[in-house]
Write a protein that holds these residues in place. Structure first.
Motif, PDB file in Angstrom:
ATOM      1  N   LYS A  43       0.852  -1.186   0.000  1.00 36.72           N
ATOM      2  CA  LYS A  43       0.000   0.000   0.000  1.00 36.72           C
ATOM      3  C   LYS A  43       0.890   1.239   0.000  1.00 36.72           C
ATOM      4  N   VAL A  44       0.608   2.169  -0.923  1.00 39.80           N
ATOM      5  CA  VAL A  44       1.376   3.402  -1.065  1.00 39.80           C
ATOM      6  C   VAL A  44       0.405   4.576  -1.001  1.00 39.80           C
ATOM      7  N   GLN A  45       0.704   5.537  -0.117  1.00 41.49           N
ATOM      8  CA  GLN A  45      -0.130   6.730   0.010  1.00 41.49           C
ATOM      9  C   GLN A  45       0.725   7.967  -0.216  1.00 41.49           C
ATOM     10  N   PHE A  46       0.156   8.946  -0.912  1.00 45.48           N
ATOM     11  CA  PHE A  46       0.853  10.209  -1.122  1.00 45.48           C
ATOM     12  C   PHE A  46      -0.159  11.269  -1.525  1.00 45.48           C
ATOM     13  N   THR A  47       0.278  12.513  -1.498  1.00 43.33           N
ATOM     14  CA  THR A  47      -0.549  13.621  -1.956  1.00 43.33           C
ATOM     15  C   THR A  47       0.142  14.247  -3.158  1.00 43.33           C
ATOM     16  N   LEU A  48      -0.589  14.344  -4.249  1.00 43.59           N
ATOM     17  CA  LEU A  48      -0.061  14.921  -5.479  1.00 43.59           C
ATOM     18  C   LEU A  48      -0.519  16.367  -5.567  1.00 43.59           C
ATOM     19  N   LYS A  49       0.455  17.274  -5.720  1.00 40.28           N
ATOM     20  CA  LYS A  49       0.161  18.698  -5.848  1.00 40.28           C
ATOM     21  C   LYS A  49       0.158  19.082  -7.318  1.00 40.28           C
ATOM     22  N   THR A  50      -0.907  19.730  -7.759  1.00 41.46           N
ATOM     23  CA  THR A  50      -0.986  20.216  -9.137  1.00 41.46           C
ATOM     24  C   THR A  50      -1.439  21.667  -9.128  1.00 41.46           C
ATOM     25  N   THR A  51      -1.138  22.373 -10.203  1.00 39.77           N
ATOM     26  CA  THR A  51      -1.563  23.760 -10.358  1.00 39.77           C
ATOM     27  C   THR A  51      -2.319  23.883 -11.663  1.00 39.77           C
TER      28      THR A  51
END
Length: 78
Positions: A43-51
């Motif tokens: 299981k891999v969790q992350f937050t992706l930031k986009t503009t």
């Protein structure tokens, strides 16, 4: 994870360890994200930031789960 989130799953011919390693390397080197990787589950969790085009920044939490289907195949769910 949000209840209204869309879930996608596909099956590939690769070992979950390999998928996890490549995913971690890409997130770290390309996306500059340090994901949280579960030590006892795939299981891999992350937050992706986009503009967006208007300059508004969005943060999208992402959870990827890997399920071993058989000796050759892994299901990737996100």
């Amino acid at each position: 994870m949000q209840d209204s989130a869309v879930h996608t799953m596909f099956i590939c011919k690769a070992h979950p360890d390999h998928i996890e390693d490549v995913l971690h390397e890409n997130l770290r080197d390309t996306e500059k994200v340090d994901p949280k990787i579960s030590s006892d589950k795939y299981k891999v969790q992350f937050t992706l930031k986009t503009t967006d085009q208007g300059g508004i920044e969005q943060h999208s939490p992402i959870l990827i789960k890997l399920h071993k289907v058989d000796d050759e195949h892994t299901a990737v769910e996100f």
